[in-house]
Motif scaffolding. Structure first.
Motif, PDB file in Angstrom:
ATOM      1  N   THR A 223       0.837  -1.199   0.000  1.00 20.94           N
ATOM      2  CA  THR A 223       0.000   0.000   0.000  1.00 20.94           C
ATOM      3  C   THR A 223       0.871   1.248   0.000  1.00 20.94           C
ATOM      4  O   THR A 223       1.985   1.254   0.516  1.00 20.94           O
ATOM      5  CB  THR A 223      -0.929   0.056   1.233  1.00 20.94           C
ATOM      6  N   LEU A 224       0.334   2.283  -0.621  1.00 21.27           N
ATOM      7  CA  LEU A 224       0.915   3.623  -0.587  1.00 21.27           C
ATOM      8  C   LEU A 224      -0.183   4.594  -0.182  1.00 21.27           C
ATOM      9  O   LEU A 224      -1.370   4.252  -0.185  1.00 21.27           O
ATOM     10  CB  LEU A 224       1.474   3.993  -1.963  1.00 21.27           C
ATOM     11  N   ASN A 225       0.224   5.816   0.149  1.00 24.55           N
ATOM     12  CA  ASN A 225      -0.750   6.815   0.570  1.00 24.55           C
ATOM     13  C   ASN A 225      -0.818   7.973  -0.415  1.00 24.55           C
ATOM     14  O   ASN A 225       0.219   8.490  -0.857  1.00 24.55           O
ATOM     15  CB  ASN A 225      -0.396   7.344   1.965  1.00 24.55           C
ATOM     16  N   GLU A 226      -2.037   8.359  -0.732  1.00 22.16           N
ATOM     17  CA  GLU A 226      -2.276   9.429  -1.699  1.00 22.16           C
ATOM     18  C   GLU A 226      -1.546  10.714  -1.319  1.00 22.16           C
ATOM     19  O   GLU A 226      -0.953  11.387  -2.158  1.00 22.16           O
ATOM     20  CB  GLU A 226      -3.784   9.680  -1.783  1.00 22.16           C
ATOM     21  N   ARG A 227      -1.538  11.039  -0.040  1.00 14.80           N
ATOM     22  CA  ARG A 227      -0.951  12.315   0.388  1.00 14.80           C
ATOM     23  C   ARG A 227       0.582  12.254   0.463  1.00 14.80           C
ATOM     24  O   ARG A 227       1.226  13.282   0.556  1.00 14.80           O
ATOM     25  CB  ARG A 227      -1.583  12.757   1.700  1.00 14.80           C
ATOM     26  N   GLU A 228       1.137  11.055   0.417  1.00 26.89           N
ATOM     27  CA  GLU A 228       2.579  10.935   0.235  1.00 26.89           C
ATOM     28  C   GLU A 228       2.934  11.323  -1.199  1.00 26.89           C
ATOM     29  O   GLU A 228       3.887  12.070  -1.452  1.00 26.89           O
ATOM     30  CB  GLU A 228       3.031   9.494   0.484  1.00 26.89           C
ATOM     31  N   LEU A 229       2.155  10.795  -2.111  1.00 29.28           N
ATOM     32  CA  LEU A 229       2.407  11.010  -3.531  1.00 29.28           C
ATOM     33  C   LEU A 229       2.172  12.458  -3.950  1.00 29.28           C
ATOM     34  O   LEU A 229       2.963  13.043  -4.703  1.00 29.28           O
ATOM     35  CB  LEU A 229       1.503  10.085  -4.351  1.00 29.28           C
ATOM     36  N   LEU A 230       1.094  13.061  -3.430  1.00 25.95           N
ATOM     37  CA  LEU A 230       0.679  14.392  -3.884  1.00 25.95           C
ATOM     38  C   LEU A 230       1.150  15.522  -2.968  1.00 25.95           C
ATOM     39  O   LEU A 230       0.946  16.687  -3.290  1.00 25.95           O
ATOM     40  CB  LEU A 230      -0.850  14.444  -4.012  1.00 25.95           C
ATOM     41  N   GLY A 231       1.767  15.184  -1.852  1.00 31.53           N
ATOM     42  CA  GLY A 231       2.242  16.211  -0.932  1.00 31.53           C
ATOM     43  C   GLY A 231       3.543  16.836  -1.398  1.00 31.53           C
ATOM     44  O   GLY A 231       4.046  16.545  -2.483  1.00 31.53           O
ATOM     45  N   ASP A 232       4.114  17.698  -0.547  1.00 29.21           N
ATOM     46  CA  ASP A 232       5.301  18.447  -0.955  1.00 29.21           C
ATOM     47  C   ASP A 232       6.557  18.058  -0.169  1.00 29.21           C
ATOM     48  O   ASP A 232       7.525  18.810  -0.132  1.00 29.21           O
ATOM     49  CB  ASP A 232       5.049  19.950  -0.804  1.00 29.21           C
ATOM     50  N   LEU A 233       6.550  16.860   0.451  1.00 26.47           N
ATOM     51  CA  LEU A 233       7.731  16.404   1.176  1.00 26.47           C
ATOM     52  C   LEU A 233       8.530  15.453   0.284  1.00 26.47           C
ATOM     53  O   LEU A 233       8.057  14.363  -0.052  1.00 26.47           O
ATOM     54  CB  LEU A 233       7.329  15.698   2.469  1.00 26.47           C
ATOM     55  N   PRO A 234       9.744  15.832  -0.102  1.00 29.60           N
ATOM     56  CA  PRO A 234      10.536  15.018  -1.035  1.00 29.60           C
ATOM     57  C   PRO A 234      10.761  13.575  -0.577  1.00 29.60           C
ATOM     58  O   PRO A 234      10.787  12.667  -1.409  1.00 29.60           O
ATOM     59  CB  PRO A 234      11.858  15.782  -1.135  1.00 29.60           C
ATOM     60  N   ILE A 235      10.911  13.343   0.735  1.00 32.92           N
ATOM     61  CA  ILE A 235      11.170  11.990   1.197  1.00 32.92           C
ATOM     62  C   ILE A 235       9.997  11.075   0.854  1.00 32.92           C
ATOM     63  O   ILE A 235      10.183   9.927   0.427  1.00 32.92           O
ATOM     64  CB  ILE A 235      11.474  11.961   2.713  1.00 32.92           C
ATOM     65  N   TYR A 236       8.765  11.565   1.009  1.00 31.92           N
ATOM     66  CA  TYR A 236       7.602  10.733   0.710  1.00 31.92           C
ATOM     67  C   TYR A 236       7.378  10.608  -0.795  1.00 31.92           C
ATOM     68  O   TYR A 236       6.919   9.572  -1.277  1.00 31.92           O
ATOM     69  CB  TYR A 236       6.359  11.291   1.400  1.00 31.92           C
ATOM     70  N   GLN A 237       7.699  11.653  -1.537  1.00 36.02           N
ATOM     71  CA  GLN A 237       7.617  11.562  -2.991  1.00 36.02           C
ATOM     72  C   GLN A 237       8.579  10.497  -3.511  1.00 36.02           C
ATOM     73  O   GLN A 237       8.226   9.695  -4.379  1.00 36.02           O
ATOM     74  CB  GLN A 237       7.931  12.922  -3.615  1.00 36.02           C
ATOM     75  N   SER A 238       9.790  10.473  -2.974  1.00 32.02           N
ATOM     76  CA  SER A 238      10.771   9.475  -3.391  1.00 32.02           C
ATOM     77  C   SER A 238      10.315   8.071  -3.021  1.00 32.02           C
ATOM     78  O   SER A 238      10.447   7.128  -3.810  1.00 32.02           O
ATOM     79  CB  SER A 238      12.135   9.757  -2.747  1.00 32.02           C
ATOM     80  N   LEU A 239       9.789   7.948  -1.817  1.00 27.43           N
ATOM     81  CA  LEU A 239       9.314   6.650  -1.343  1.00 27.43           C
ATOM     82  C   LEU A 239       8.253   6.086  -2.277  1.00 27.43           C
ATOM     83  O   LEU A 239       8.321   4.908  -2.683  1.00 27.43           O
ATOM     84  CB  LEU A 239       8.769   6.828   0.074  1.00 27.43           C
ATOM     85  N   THR A 240       7.258   6.903  -2.634  1.00 26.51           N
ATOM     86  CA  THR A 240       6.188   6.409  -3.488  1.00 26.51           C
ATOM     87  C   THR A 240       6.682   6.135  -4.902  1.00 26.51           C
ATOM     88  O   THR A 240       6.293   5.133  -5.522  1.00 26.51           O
ATOM     89  CB  THR A 240       5.013   7.414  -3.534  1.00 26.51           C
ATOM     90  N   LYS A 241       7.558   6.981  -5.417  1.00 27.79           N
ATOM     91  CA  LYS A 241       8.079   6.777  -6.768  1.00 27.79           C
ATOM     92  C   LYS A 241       8.864   5.475  -6.852  1.00 27.79           C
ATOM     93  O   LYS A 241       8.669   4.673  -7.785  1.00 27.79           O
ATOM     94  CB  LYS A 241       8.976   7.954  -7.159  1.00 27.79           C
ATOM     95  N   ASN A 242       9.739   5.238  -5.880  1.00 22.48           N
ATOM     96  CA  ASN A 242      10.564   4.042  -5.917  1.00 22.48           C
ATOM     97  C   ASN A 242       9.752   2.777  -5.674  1.00 22.48           C
ATOM     98  O   ASN A 242      10.004   1.729  -6.289  1.00 22.48           O
ATOM     99  CB  ASN A 242      11.688   4.150  -4.888  1.00 22.48           C
ATOM    100  N   THR A 243       8.774   2.867  -4.779  1.00 26.27           N
ATOM    101  CA  THR A 243       7.918   1.703  -4.541  1.00 26.27           C
ATOM    102  C   THR A 243       7.085   1.382  -5.779  1.00 26.27           C
ATOM    103  O   THR A 243       6.885   0.207  -6.112  1.00 26.27           O
ATOM    104  CB  THR A 243       7.015   1.936  -3.322  1.00 26.27           C
TER     105      THR A 243
END
Length: 283
Positions: A223-243
């Protein structure tokens, strides 16, 4: 367990165990409603980050009585840290849940530094957090779970011989992916919530290469979280992209992998991710 805790976590025992590596762990064991091992043996579901996760996940054992979507019976084993270590669980998990040789992503270092600037962590706490990431031992922790803790659970609670599960979130989710990719045979299903694949050079990608034609037998749910993907924190953006990249590579191989995007943040997603795992893998 004291009466007050029994009121919150019904049917839950607690014990402490020292690993062969000299680390102390706290273990919460939650039995299903009306469970009698003399009548029926049930598999165990191991949940990581017990100090944080037990209060959010153990109460969901009542889903086994839900008449609208009943979950297959299971015994929950939540694994955390004991004694003095309990107050440092959020950094000690780095040692146990992160694969050996995992690179530390720049985005993660930036996030830790932001925590210092905002007062979320002291400089000393941040340095200690990063220090644990420089010497990581997911292999040793996996051996502890399977070769030391599970035999005790099997002996003391009379579990089933198969059908066991593993669920982890964030770095616990990274550990879940790592475990699945090793081909470990103890677990029949594995849940990886928002796995911490923070770097494009993650060991997870090396494991994917090393798989060759081998196919893990366990079912994997990510599972991933929508607000990780669409938020503005680079660490969560990277996490979702790599996953997402990991998922694409697995599905292109025809692996037994399912996934879901939840409408949560990284912090609020743990319980929703565990419930998604139960509904997908244990319904």
């Amino acid at each position: 367990m004291s009466a007050i805790w029994q009121g919150c976590l019904a049917g839950t025992d607690y014990f402490e165990i020292r690993s062969s590596g000299g680390h102390d762990y706290g273990v919460w064991v939650t039995t299903p409603p009306g469970h009698d091992p003399a009548v029926a043996q049930v598999p165990a579901v191991y949940v990581l980050d017990g100090n944080w996760a037990v209060g959010l996940t153990a109460p969901l054992i009542v889903t086994q009585l839900d008449p609208m979507q009943r979950i297959q019976p299971y015994l929950q084993v939540s694994v955390g840290y004991a004694g003095e270590d309990a107050q440092h669980w959020d950094r000690l998990r780095n040692r146990d849940l992160v694969p050996p040789g995992e690179p530390i992503a720049k985005e993660l270092i930036d996030a830790v530094e932001m925590g210092v600037r905002t007062g979320a962590r002291t400089r000393e706490e941040s340095d200690a957090y990063l220090a644990e990431l420089r010497d990581t031992h997911a292999d040793a922790f996996l051996s502890f779970l399977t070769a030391e803790l599970h035999p005790r659970i099997e002996r003391d609670y009379g579990t089933a011989t198969s059908g066991h599960g593993l669920f982890g979130y964030s770095y616990g989710g990274l550990f879940s992916l790592y475990t699945w990719l090793t081909g470990n045979t103890l677990f029949g299903s594995i849940g990886a919530g928002s796995p911490g694949v923070a770097s494009e050079d993650s060991r997870i990608f090396a494991q994917l290469q090393e798989m060759g034609d081998r196919r893990p037998a366990a079912k994997l749910h990510v599972t991933l979280n929508e607000r990780e993907l669409l938020g503005d924190l680079p660490i969560y953006q990277s996490l979702t992209k790599n996953t997402a990249t990991v998922l694409h590579r697995l599905t292109s191989r025809g692996e037994d992998v399912t996934s879901a995007v939840l409408r949560e943040t990284h912090v609020t997603g743990l319980q929703a991710s565990f419930l998604s795992y139960l509904r997908t893998c244990r319904a």
